[in-house]
Design a protein around this motif. Structure first.
Motif: not given
Length: 261
Positions: A138-153, A238-244
């Motif tokens: 989540l702390a990656q400098r590449d914001t696109r990669k960090a966003r993708q990591a968050l989505l996958e969590l 995963r974390h967003a169980y309430f939606e998925e």
């Protein structure tokens, strides 16, 4: 669409929907506004008057320099119910919203009919923290990669492959930096262990079994700490169980909230 006033005068934006007599207040996660609940809220509107709101620092609520803490957010919840003239409500909080709900239920036991704590943690010394690997992703400098990591969590690969967005659970982009820092600190410094033991409302703890963003091991800790609570882990979620996993989570929570004592 209404505005309540917090104890410090901050304006708190909230919306009420649904047709039921009973009130269900929904509390969103860290750095998110009321749109967090856009999809799952629909499962409850036929049975309840549902209330969603923008945390201070997000959405249409004020964004003051101060007042960022999970117990302070719980006071904001009280201000919204007071503005509505509602003496008691069911409360469903997820992620940081679950931390806020812990405090609200402990501080105002007479105002909570039933409580749902989703994908959350007791925090402090007793909470199970996410791994160093997750934090690094989540702390990656590449914001696109960090966003993708968050989505996958938040979501499974299968869900992401068929749902390109937009996503309502990965943060309010319009938050000012001081508010974003305030939300982060509020979650990080939360310690609800003593508060959990004071909760008197019937309580359901829900968590995605594959949640590593807020590790699923927190669910049994909370359920064991809250008197007479029960926990339910949703397989593969995963974390967003309430939606998925809404087709599982929605009926599960609705059954709990409408069950006769």
């Amino acid at each position: 669409m209404s505005l309540a006033r917090a104890d410090d005068g901050a304006a708190l934006y909230y919306e009420v929907n649904g047709t039921g007599d009973d009130v269900l207040l929904l509390i969103a996660g860290q750095s998110n506004n009321h749109h967090w609940w856009d999809a799952p809220r629909q499962d409850f509107d036929a049975r309840f008057r549902t209330v969603v709101f923008d945390h201070r620092g997000t959405g249409r609520s004020d964004k003051p320099e101060t007042g960022y803490g999970t117990r302070g957010f719980a006071a904001d919840v009280r201000a919204i119910l007071d503005d509505m003239g509602v003496s008691e409500a069911h409360v469903y909080g997820t992620s940081m919203g679950g931390r806020v709900a812990q405090w609200f239920a402990a501080d105002h036991p007479d105002r909570v009919r039933r409580l749902v704590l989703g994908c959350t943690s007791p925090g402090g010394a007793h909470g199970i923290e996410r791994s160093a690997e997750v934090r690094r992703s989540l702390a990656q400098r590449d914001t696109r990669k960090a966003r993708q990591a968050l989505l996958e969590l938040m979501y499974t690969p299968a869900w992401l492959a068929t749902h390109p967005g937009p996503f309502t659970t990965i943060g309010d982009r319009d938050m000012p930096p001081h508010a974003r820092r305030g939300h982060f600190t509020a979650s990080k410094e939360h310690d609800g262990w003593d508060a959990l033991a004071k909760i008197t409302a019937p309580t359901l703890v829900v968590h995605g079994a594959d949640d590593v963003f807020n590790p699923a091991a927190n669910a049994p800790l909370i359920a064991d700490r809250v008197p007479d609570a029960r926990a339910h882990l949703i397989p593969s979620a995963r974390h967003a169980y309430f939606e998925e996993f809404r087709e599982v989570a929605g009926p599960l929570v609705l059954d709990f909230l409408t069950r006769t004592p």
